[in-house]
Structure formats: C-alpha cells, structure tokens
Design an enzyme around this catalytic site. Sequence first.
Site, short mmCIF file in Angstrom:
data_model
loop_
_atom_site.label_atom_id
_atom_site.label_comp_id
_atom_site.label_asym_id
_atom_site.label_seq_id
_atom_site.Cartn_x
_atom_site.Cartn_y
_atom_site.Cartn_z
N ASP A 75 -0.32 -27.83 25.43
CA ASP A 75 0.95 -28.31 24.89
C ASP A 75 2.16 -27.67 25.58
O ASP A 75 3.24 -28.24 25.56
CB ASP A 75 1.00 -28.07 23.37
CG ASP A 75 0.21 -29.13 22.61
OD1 ASP A 75 -0.15 -30.15 23.23
OD2 ASP A 75 -0.04 -28.95 21.41
N TYR A 101 1.95 -33.83 16.25
CA TYR A 101 2.21 -32.49 15.74
C TYR A 101 3.67 -32.12 15.85
O TYR A 101 4.33 -32.45 16.84
CB TYR A 101 1.38 -31.45 16.50
CG TYR A 101 0.11 -31.10 15.77
CD1 TYR A 101 0.17 -30.31 14.63
CD2 TYR A 101 -1.12 -31.57 16.18
CE1 TYR A 101 -0.97 -29.99 13.92
CE2 TYR A 101 -2.28 -31.27 15.49
CZ TYR A 101 -2.20 -30.47 14.35
OH TYR A 101 -3.33 -30.16 13.66
#
EC number: 1.4.3.-
Lengths: 646, 265
Positions: free
Chosen positions: A111, A197
Amino acid sequence: MRTDRLIPLVLGLALAAPTATAVPAYASMVVAPAEPGLGCGSAEVTRTLASGSAWRMCARIDPIKGLVLEQLQFRPATGARETEGWLPVVDSLYLAQLVVPYDSGAMAFNDITGYGFGDYQLLAQDDQLCPGSTLPVEQAFMFGPQLVERTIPGICLTEVADGLGWASHESNDPGDDRYVQQGRSLEISSVTKISWYEYQQKITLSDQGAITVGLGATGDLAPQEVFYPEDPTTGWPIGPDSVDPTTYATSHWHNAVYRVDFGIGSGDQQVEQWDYEQTDPLQPARLEGVGTTRTEAFQAPDDADPQTWWRVLNPTSVNRDGHPRSYEIVNEAIQNPHDALTRPKVSFTNDHACQEYASDNLNVGCPGLSVPDYVAAETAPLTDPVAWVNVGFHHIDRDEDQSPMPTHWQEFSLVPRDLLAQQATTPPERSCVNGGPVTDTGSCAAINVVPPQVVPDATPITVGTVLRTGHGAWRATRSPLSFQVQWLRDGQPIMGSHGLGHTVTTADQGHRLQVRVDASGYRLVPGTATSAELLVPSRPGPSPTTQPTTQPTTHPQPPRIAVHLGLAASRESHPRLRIRVRGRAGAATGTVVVRGPGGWKRILSLRKGQAVVLLPRAMAVRKVRVVVRYRGDERYLPTRRALRLR
Amino acid sequence: MTTSTPRQRGAALGAVAVAAAGVLCAVLLPTWAAPGELVAADPMPGTEEGAPFRTVGDGSLPEAAPPLRGPHEPLSSAERGYAFRLAREALPDTARDVRREPGGELISADLPALADRTAARLVVVTAYDYATDELHQLLLDLGAGEVVSDQHASGLQLPPTEAETAIALELAITAEPAPTFVVEYRELNNAPLLTADQVSAVAGVWRPAAEALAAPVTDVCGRHRCVQLLVALPTGEYLDTHDIVVDLSAGAVLPAEQEDHRHED
Ligand SMILES: [Cu+2]
C-alpha cells in the site's frame, strides 16, 4: 532503672490569614523565552499540553509515505528543573511499507510503495474527522502535460485526555497529602483512502514524552467478488447461513514497517539490548539482566526471548542523574512469520538517505532493496541508529466488521528511559523524590495553603496606623521554611518595609497595600504568596475595604508537639514514645503519624491530646531519626516535628 | 478461466475524462486531446464534498524560479512546478511519458531525506522514461536552477500517477476479449462499459512475487511498468479486476495467469 528523657520540641508555623493569591515560584518556568524555530514553515507544530509538557516538530504529508514527522522535540512540564529548552528525540519517523497479503494467496498489496498515501489518496480533514485543529497540506503533481494542485486541511492535531496520569497518597492515612493528575496527549493524524480501506496514520505524543505510532484501518472489508471464496480455511463466514454456497471473507495481514531515525541529543548514539536469564536453579525467581551494546547492524532473531528489549541511547547526552538519555522500543504487536521482511520485531541499521522504504525501495541509490539487504550491507558501527519496526495485524474478518468497519489498530511505542531524572510532570511537591530510600515526608516545595492577611491594629486607617500580617500557612515541608516579607504599594515593593508590621505613611494614603511572602528552605522549590489588597483611605475616614471581604473570625493555630521517650526498664518491655499535642485552645484532637527508618510507621489517635507508641527496641538505642506528624483539626494546623532519639 | 489476449495500443489515446482514484473525485482535470481544456467529472454519488485538484494557471510549468521557501518547508505548488520543469529539461530528449509524448512521466516532487538537505532549496523529482523503461531520480537545486545529481535504474516502479491510472483504465475497458469487469458491468447495468467516466479506478504497481510461476505477466512486469486496477461502480461496488494486469510499457492488457490456478479446482 528507668529514665525518661524529655525531648523539647518547638514547632513554629506562622499564623494563617485569609487571602487572595498564592503563586508558586515554579509557575514562571513554563514561560518559554523567544527561541528559534525548526525552519519548516507551515509544517511546524508547537503544542503545550494542558498538563504543561510540550512537543514540537515538523509534520508534513509525503506524496508516497503520507504522514512524516521530522525533528521531534520534547519539553517536560518540569521545565528548567530537568533541562533548559527542548530535548531533540527523533530525527524522522514514518510508515516505510505496508504489505497486505490475503490468506488465500491470491492477492498482496504494497500500500505504500505500490499505491502511496499522499497525493489524491489523502482525505481532507473536516469537523467530523478531526475534533481538533488542522494543518494545511499543499499538494501538486503533473496530470499529463499540466500541473494541478490543491490545498486541503490534511493533518489533524487534537489534544486528548489519556485517563489517569498518576495518583499517589503519601501514606495509607486518607488525610495525608495526595497527588493526582489526569494525563494528556497530542494526537497527530491523517487519513488516506486506498480503495476499500481507509487508513488513519496517528502518532500520539504524551505528556510523559512517550511516542505511540499507530495505524488504524477502517472503511470496508474487501469486495465480495474476489475476496469471498468458498474456502473455510482462509476466511470467516460473515453472511447469513441461509445463503448457499457459504462464502468466507478472506483473512489478511496488515504488515506495517515503520522507520524511526533516532536523534536523542546530538552526537553518536548506541543501540543497547537487554536480556534476562535464570542463573541459579535453586532460586528460580532470580533473574539477571545483562545489557549489551550492539555495535553492528542486526535484526531481532526470529525466536527472540519475549523478555528481551532494545533501546537507543546517547552516552554523551545525560539527564540530571547522570544517566544517558534513551528511548526504549515497546513493540507488543505480532509479526507476520511468513516473510523475512516482516518476521523480526525490529531491525537496526545506520541512517542512510537512500534507504527510504522497508521493501521494494524506490530510491535509485539503493534500488529495490529491503531491510534484510540494508542489514547485510551495513559495514559501519551502529552510531546513527535507524530502527525498522515491524507491527503486524492478522485481520480475521468477523460479522462486526460490517459496515462501516470499526477501526482496527496496530501500534508500537517509543518510551523514554532516563530521558529525564524524574517523570515529566512531577509536581514541585515531589521534586526531591529521586532515588534511594524515601523516609522523609512532606513537600519538596514551598506550597502556600492559606495566603497571608493584612489586619490594621486600629480603624479608621490613617497615618501611623500599624498594619500587621503573618506568613500565611504552608504545606508541611521536608526542611524548615524561612520567609521573606515584602510590603507592596500598588503592586510595587516599598523600600525597607520587610517586617510583619507596616506603619502607614502619607505616601500610602489613597493607595492599595498588600504583602508578599517568599518562602524557601534547604533543597526546597521556593514559593510565593500574596495577600489581598487593602485600600488606605486618602484621608481619615470610614473603615477600610478589603478584597475579598469575607474574613473568618478565628483562624487555625499551630499547636505544639511535645515528645517524651521512655526507655525500657527491662528486656521484657519496649521503649515508649509519649506524644503530647496542645496549644492555646487546649488539647488537640485527631491523629498523629510517627515514622522511623526502614518504613516503620504508626498512626495514633490522640486522647486528651496524648498518644503513646511502643518502639522496636533497636530504634531507641541507635540515635535514629523519627518524624512525628500531626494531621490537624478544626482548631489546629497540621504540624510536623523531626527529632533524633538519643 | 480468463484468456484475455494482450492487445497492443498506440500512443494516441482518446480523450479520457477521469473519474479515477478514490473518492475525492470532483476532479477537474485536463484531457489528453486538448491540453488546457478542462473536463469536470461529475461528483460521484455517496462521496464527500469535493476537494478537487485544479490546474495551476494555464497548467504550464514556470520558466523562472518562483519565490523559494526554506530547505525544510513543504514545497509550494510553484516550487513543484519549477522542479518539474528543471527535471523535464534534464531528461534525455528521447524520454517519453505514458502517452509516448516527449518529456518522460513526471511522477513526484518532494524534499530529499533529512540527511541529504543543505541550506539550498533541494527537491527530488522522480520521472519514468517509457522509451527506456528507466526510473530517473534527480536532485535539483531550485535556487541555482541546477541538477545536482541524476540517477536512473530499471525495475523501480513508483505508485502510478493519475494519468497512468486513466490510461490503464482506458486500455482495460477497450481490451479484447473483454475482461471480467467489463462483462460484469454490462450484466449489472444492462448497458455496456464504453468510457472511463462510467466507473472509478484506483491503480497500484503490480510486480510478480519472487516465487511466481513463469507467465507473460511475470516475465515482463517489474521490468515493465505494470499496474493492477481496482474498479468500482458509482455506487461504490467493486468489479472483479483480478484477472488482468495492465502493462503500461507495452500498452497491453495481460492475463494475470498465476492467479487463475485457484479457480481450477
Ligand atoms: Cu483488515
């Protein structure tokens, strides 16, 4: 034969008088002088918490790393008692990688290096996201041939209550001095959305100097299409059982790797490892701790003893006790054991600018490398330590993760160890409690309880009237207080007027008089108390007005404590201490506390102003020091007497 | 099992109205076809109030140094723009961006690491040259208007830019045979997915795991600039894009082979 010896006692405590202000001397310490800043412009944050400790730093958003803190510095509430100015502790701190592999093996996301936490992924803070204040974040990047930009409130700063900071009774006597404070912290955070997310990067800076680095994940679980296979071994059923076939939301890890570049004081730093061992099988509870300076880059072993811990210290930056300042890494998170990158609790290297990311390094100077490569490549002794801290979270989805998913947290802390000689918010009353056996009681600081009062010996006040005052009442201290009196006219000192009486002169007429008492003592933090103002009429007139006007008719008086030591006449009987407490109003009531060496202590109720306590025989012959403390009642002030038995 | 065939794409791409990249998307961005002409994507339903990016002036990069801040201060937009200009001038003449236009893909501009800072106003610019598949990292001194250092390497892939995300989405939508998400879109909406503004996309770097099986995708990605797309409907519902990887270096959509074995049992 029996001998009684009288130990004469005179315990003077000044007359108390009601009043207006009591300003402890240490209050002036919280005023910071003008000081140069950190040079980071709009990114500079300086915050003094309600409990008096302060932090400052540069906080900005990197296009890829998201929230980055640099030049982190701490100033304890105790101020100059500990240190002058700011203590540098960390050069830089940020999330250097976030690997999210799904347990099905089908997907893994980097990420940080693959998606990035800054630029368009950064969410604007608003009143709902951020209960505190915000810092503006200027962002710009190329979209094709064109430069685009925006400025958003991207960093949130919120001071929060931490719950109980500390609480301490001086003894089991509920009437004894009690110290209680709620803790405070500054939270610095940002929110980034990466597909489903939403991550909050949050760094919590406490009034004790602790740094907690957390990653919160909220938003929603991964979408149904790919991440809900019919495989019960890699997920959790979170839908109704009636749906056929049953699918399982895929479990996954959030493997965060933080990069901490320590900057405790200036000059070379060291990494120290502490291990604990049972050395004697006959004494299984005995543990011996050994500290080792690690001079070479290393990663914590996969099977590290859970007792082992690491700290970074600066041997040339010492606190007032002479101990090297350090920060301890407290990492209670789990680590993903299936990857060499994420397995160690922590790894240490020196600071190299090109070692930016924990894996898939994006810096051309050290292309594509990861922490194990950095450790292997390090040849210099560890003197400018960087800690790579692995903070894992194995997210096994559950029914309650829907929806929105309640934030799940993973974090580690950097905890000060000997950064200061005492804790950062030590109250002045406890400022002399520093190591060794603590047998003395009483305040380490002159703390005024009842300010002095000014009373004219006659009214109306006119030239020649004598104004009288006392020292006020002060909390019992560890060494005797001495007082300096200064009369004030309209707030300014009156030359030569330092007595407990002041004779009114023509210069005083039409002006406000008051008295200031400065209290000090051996190894005590000094204190100051000032009376209410009293207006002297311009010419002979009616009674003076005082502020405040309420004035009790009687004031508590200090009693006298007398102690008789009765030595033992025979081996069977114990020496006795007879204590008598009385004053002008007769016998005192209430309790006395008697303390001796080694924690010996008795609490006694007075009967007809007297109490008797049996002493251990050894105490009567050893010239020991005993402290008798009277708790006070409605007529008598608390009083304390220290004496040496002879 | 998905069997999308890689399809080569030319450099000239149609106009892409970008609703890419996350939920902040009341984005106001220029199109490829007509630089300077602005196309505003509709705010997506269910997203919070817009915090749009806007072009700086007419979008062109400053010729002269703007007012410079201190070495530790966050970069202003003008400083970033000037750094991008210096970087673009320093890149080889042959450098190309994702559209195969001259200049290289300018990915990011920010402060160097604390240890690398001096009293000068230093900026690190990272750019990708699609002509050579190399990443350039330039350290620039804005005050002097000079390149302090220029390093380059292959195999390094920074997070995709907005422009790269838009191109990747365009490539995926027009791939033949249609990837799963395009089919899914048609089934869910009773309408074909024709243009990028019908969906939103987030892209991340895709590179094969060390132990990956040999396949076209694992063979080229890493050396090539490959991205994984996460595509959502305006409702926020995600479509299944796990079967494809977009190879931006080749302008091709590749089947994500090694992930398909899991469906065979
Ligand atoms: Cu999770």
